[in-house]
Design a protein around this motif. Structure first.
Motif, PDB file in Angstrom:
ATOM      1  N   LEU A 180     -12.037   3.173  -2.272  1.00 48.07           N
ATOM      2  CA  LEU A 180     -12.397   2.457  -1.047  1.00 48.07           C
ATOM      3  C   LEU A 180     -13.849   1.977  -1.100  1.00 48.07           C
ATOM      4  CD1 LEU A 180     -10.614   4.726   1.592  1.00 48.07           C
ATOM      5  CD2 LEU A 180      -9.881   2.471   0.766  1.00 48.07           C
TER       6      LEU A 180
ATOM      7  N   VAL B 127      -7.213   4.076  -2.351  1.00 43.98           N
ATOM      8  CA  VAL B 127      -5.934   3.544  -1.902  1.00 43.98           C
ATOM      9  C   VAL B 127      -5.064   3.267  -3.129  1.00 43.98           C
ATOM     10  CG1 VAL B 127      -6.884   1.190  -1.777  1.00 43.98           C
ATOM     11  CG2 VAL B 127      -4.811   1.746  -0.512  1.00 43.98           C
TER      12      VAL B 127
ATOM     13  N   GLU C 101      -3.879  -0.158   4.991  1.00 40.20           N
ATOM     14  CA  GLU C 101      -3.312   0.967   5.722  1.00 40.20           C
ATOM     15  C   GLU C 101      -2.013   1.343   5.036  1.00 40.20           C
ATOM     16  OE1 GLU C 101      -2.994   0.407   9.942  1.00 40.20           O
ATOM     17  OE2 GLU C 101      -4.909  -0.648  10.034  1.00 40.20           O
ATOM     18  N   GLU C 102      -1.738   2.634   4.945  1.00 43.84           N
ATOM     19  CA  GLU C 102      -0.534   3.102   4.268  1.00 43.84           C
ATOM     20  C   GLU C 102       0.696   2.425   4.849  1.00 43.84           C
ATOM     21  OE1 GLU C 102       1.468   7.386   3.339  1.00 43.84           O
ATOM     22  OE2 GLU C 102      -0.721   7.226   3.254  1.00 43.84           O
TER      23      GLU C 102
ATOM     24  N   VAL D 129       0.874  -1.168   0.000  1.00 44.84           N
ATOM     25  CA  VAL D 129       0.000   0.000   0.000  1.00 44.84           C
ATOM     26  C   VAL D 129       0.918   1.226   0.000  1.00 44.84           C
ATOM     27  CG1 VAL D 129      -1.756   1.298   1.254  1.00 44.84           C
ATOM     28  CG2 VAL D 129      -1.821  -1.208   1.260  1.00 44.84           C
TER      29      VAL D 129
ATOM     30  N   TRP E 255      -4.828   3.008  -8.394  1.00 48.00           N
ATOM     31  CA  TRP E 255      -5.742   3.541  -7.377  1.00 48.00           C
ATOM     32  C   TRP E 255      -7.004   2.691  -7.352  1.00 48.00           C
ATOM     33  CZ3 TRP E 255      -4.842   7.081  -3.731  1.00 48.00           C
ATOM     34  CH2 TRP E 255      -3.797   7.975  -3.892  1.00 48.00           C
TER      35      TRP E 255
ATOM     36  N   MET F 236      -2.725   6.462   0.790  1.00 51.78           N
ATOM     37  CA  MET F 236      -4.169   6.427   0.992  1.00 51.78           C
ATOM     38  C   MET F 236      -4.713   7.844   0.996  1.00 51.78           C
ATOM     39  SD  MET F 236      -5.076   3.247   3.430  1.00 51.78           S
ATOM     40  CE  MET F 236      -6.765   3.588   3.066  1.00 51.78           C
TER      41      MET F 236
END
Length: 75
Positions: free
Chosen positions: A43, A30, A54-55, A22, A40, A25
């Motif tokens: 979400l 994301v 999560e980033e 990832v 991309w 975000m």
């Protein structure tokens, strides 16, 4: 990692994609590394069974509608 609940309408024709990393975000999407490229993913299109992105996360699985995988050329 927790799982994402489905919040997108669809006919149940989903694709499971393996994410390497990832990258970033935003509030609505994301940026993930899939294969050799970055893409991309909104979400709002994450389906039930997806890991919660999560980033900075490494390897996770996202479930997205097939039409979106086709549109983004990922499978």
């Amino acid at each position: 990692m927790s799982k994402v609940r489905s919040n997108a309408d669809g006919d149940g024709d989903n694709v499971m994609i393996k994410v390497t990393r990832v990258v970033r975000m935003s509030e609505k999407a994301v940026l993930v590394v899939v294969g050799a490229g970055e893409v991309w993913i909104p979400l709002s299109q994450l389906q039930e069974g997806s890991d919660e992105p999560e980033e900075g996360d490494g390897k996770l699985v996202l479930v997205i509608p097939r039409w979106l995988a086709d549109e983004k050329s990922i499978h």
